[in-house]
Design a protein around this motif. Structure first.
Motif, PDB file in Angstrom:
ATOM      1  N   ARG A 100      19.907  46.107  25.430  1.00 41.37           N
ATOM      2  CA  ARG A 100      20.156  47.082  26.483  1.00 41.37           C
ATOM      3  C   ARG A 100      20.916  46.468  27.629  1.00 41.37           C
ATOM      4  NH1 ARG A 100      14.848  48.470  25.319  1.00 41.37           N
ATOM      5  NH2 ARG A 100      14.055  47.140  26.936  1.00 41.37           N
ATOM      6  N   HIS A 111      21.904  54.597  28.885  1.00 42.62           N
ATOM      7  CA  HIS A 111      22.498  53.265  28.847  1.00 42.62           C
ATOM      8  C   HIS A 111      23.328  53.136  27.575  1.00 42.62           C
ATOM      9  CE1 HIS A 111      19.078  52.867  26.194  1.00 42.62           C
ATOM     10  NE2 HIS A 111      19.724  51.849  25.627  1.00 42.62           N
ATOM     11  N   ASP A 122      23.957  50.124  24.781  1.00 39.74           N
ATOM     12  CA  ASP A 122      23.478  48.798  24.408  1.00 39.74           C
ATOM     13  C   ASP A 122      24.605  47.778  24.571  1.00 39.74           C
ATOM     14  OD1 ASP A 122      21.189  50.185  23.704  1.00 39.74           O
ATOM     15  OD2 ASP A 122      20.913  49.091  21.836  1.00 39.74           O
ATOM     16  N   HIS A 126      22.925  56.644  25.624  1.00 38.77           N
ATOM     17  CA  HIS A 126      21.795  57.294  24.960  1.00 38.77           C
ATOM     18  C   HIS A 126      20.544  57.100  25.809  1.00 38.77           C
ATOM     19  CE1 HIS A 126      21.983  53.220  23.076  1.00 38.77           C
ATOM     20  NE2 HIS A 126      20.661  53.258  23.185  1.00 38.77           N
ATOM     21  N   ARG A 136      19.269  46.768  14.904  1.00 44.17           N
ATOM     22  CA  ARG A 136      20.652  46.644  15.381  1.00 44.17           C
ATOM     23  C   ARG A 136      21.328  45.568  14.557  1.00 44.17           C
ATOM     24  NH1 ARG A 136      17.233  46.779  20.127  1.00 44.17           N
ATOM     25  NH2 ARG A 136      17.800  48.499  21.514  1.00 44.17           N
TER      26      ARG A 136
HETATM   27 MN    MN Z   1      19.554  51.511  23.547  1.00 43.07          MN
END
Ligand code: MN
Ligand code: OGA
Length: 317
Positions: free
Chosen positions: A9, A207, A209, A263, A289
């Motif tokens: 983030r 935010h 990522d 998101h 991720r």
């Molecule tokens: Mn995120």
């Protein structure tokens, strides 16, 4: 506890977003976060986490616990159980050509829906109730030891506790094996899965990522409470997409949905999917991720160049 993947983030945002800054300094992060970010406002990105949580270069490359052949259900370890409808083949058809469940997705316009087709994906009943129960049994002892964080320095998120996990029991291996099918060939999910436990009053602010720590694809499995994931265009805040995340669902953000839209997970008071109220209780997410395209010791330098005004690399597919 330090958490590497939540560093995703932190750090960089697209220059096209309002106030294109690297929210790198702690103070700035803490000070710069609006308490309530209206749609279109970029949320806080605190790179304190990012710096603290930076993945060890090469770690993901080692392959870790991820074996792509499991994505098709053919790997070692327990796979879907017989009769487990949610599990069977649920990992298939998650690539960019996939369609989201239409009832779980709302767009500000058909054009936005078309633009994000295959890039923002949501699938209901991705996890069976048996798998969900086993995952909760596995995670509860770890999460339950921690207090929820409110007004923490991580400005992107409020009312949460989290952990990371690389080793999973049978249900986790089966579910995450299927999630891996959402990732492009050669860009598998990182071995450490981010487990985010949101308090009923917790929420994730808008935010993007960090491009330093997260590659082209984000995939999240939701458990316990339903919630609404809202995406808002960085360039045009009137353009948005909302995903209804039922317990047991999977969402995938890739390409433009990952880079060009913020998101967020809506707080209880704002948790509506169209006219439908989606009461927020405690929500658990398993977030996978992949690594940025070039995860080398120079990755930070690359990201700063990106922040300086160049477009992000096209999402490798
Ligand atoms: Mn995120
Ligand atoms: C995050 C995030 C979304 C979710 O932790 O970066 O966006 O599904 N979480 O909880």
């Amino acid at each position: 506890m330090p958490s590497r993947s939540s560093g995703a983030r932190g750090g960089a945002v697209r220059p096209a977003c309002p106030a294109p800054v690297l929210r790198g300094e702690r103070g700035r992060c803490a000070a710069g976060v609006p308490r309530s970010s209206p749609p279109g406002r970029e949320g806080a990105l605190c790179s304190r986490r990012a710096l603290r949580l930076r993945p060890a270069p090469g770690m993901h490359r080692a392959g870790g616990l991820w074996r792509r052949r499991r994505a098709g259900g053919g790997g070692a370890g327990p796979g879907p159980r017989p009769g487990d409808g949610a599990a069977l083949g649920a990992g298939a058809g998650l690539g960019p050509g996939a369609e989201a469940d239409p009832g779980l997705l709302r767009a500000s316009s058909p054009e936005v829906g078309r633009r994000l087709r295959g890039l923002a994906l949501v699938r209901g009943a991705f996890v069976s109730s048996g798998e969900a129960a086993e995952l909760l049994r596995e995670l509860e002892p770890v999460l339950g030891r921690r207090p929820y964080q409110f007004d923490h320095w991580d400005g992107a998120i409020c009312g949460y506790r989290e952990t990371e996990r690389a080793r999973w029991g049978g249900a986790g291996r089966a579910v995450l094996g299927r999630v891996a099918a959402a990732f492009p060939p050669g860009r598998p999910p990182l071995p450490l899965v981010h487990v985010l436990d949101l308090h009923p009053r917790g929420h994730v602010r808008p935010h993007v990522d960090s491009v330093k720590f997260c590659g082209c694809t984000i995939a999240g499995v939701s458990l316990l409470s339903p919630s609404v994931l809202r995406l808002v265009s960085c360039r045009a805040p009137g353009q948005w997409l909302e995903l209804l995340l039922e317990p047991g669902s999977l969402y995938v953000l890739r390409g433009a949905a990952r880079y060009d839209f913020t998101h967020e997970i809506l707080r209880d008071e704002e948790s509506f999917f169209g006219g439908r109220r989606v009461p927020r209780g405690r929500r658990l997410a398993l977030i996978c991720r992949n690594a940025p395209p070039d995860t080398t010791p120079d990755a930070l330098g690359d990201s700063l160049a990106f922040i300086g005004g160049t477009a992000p690399p096209a999402a490798p597919q």
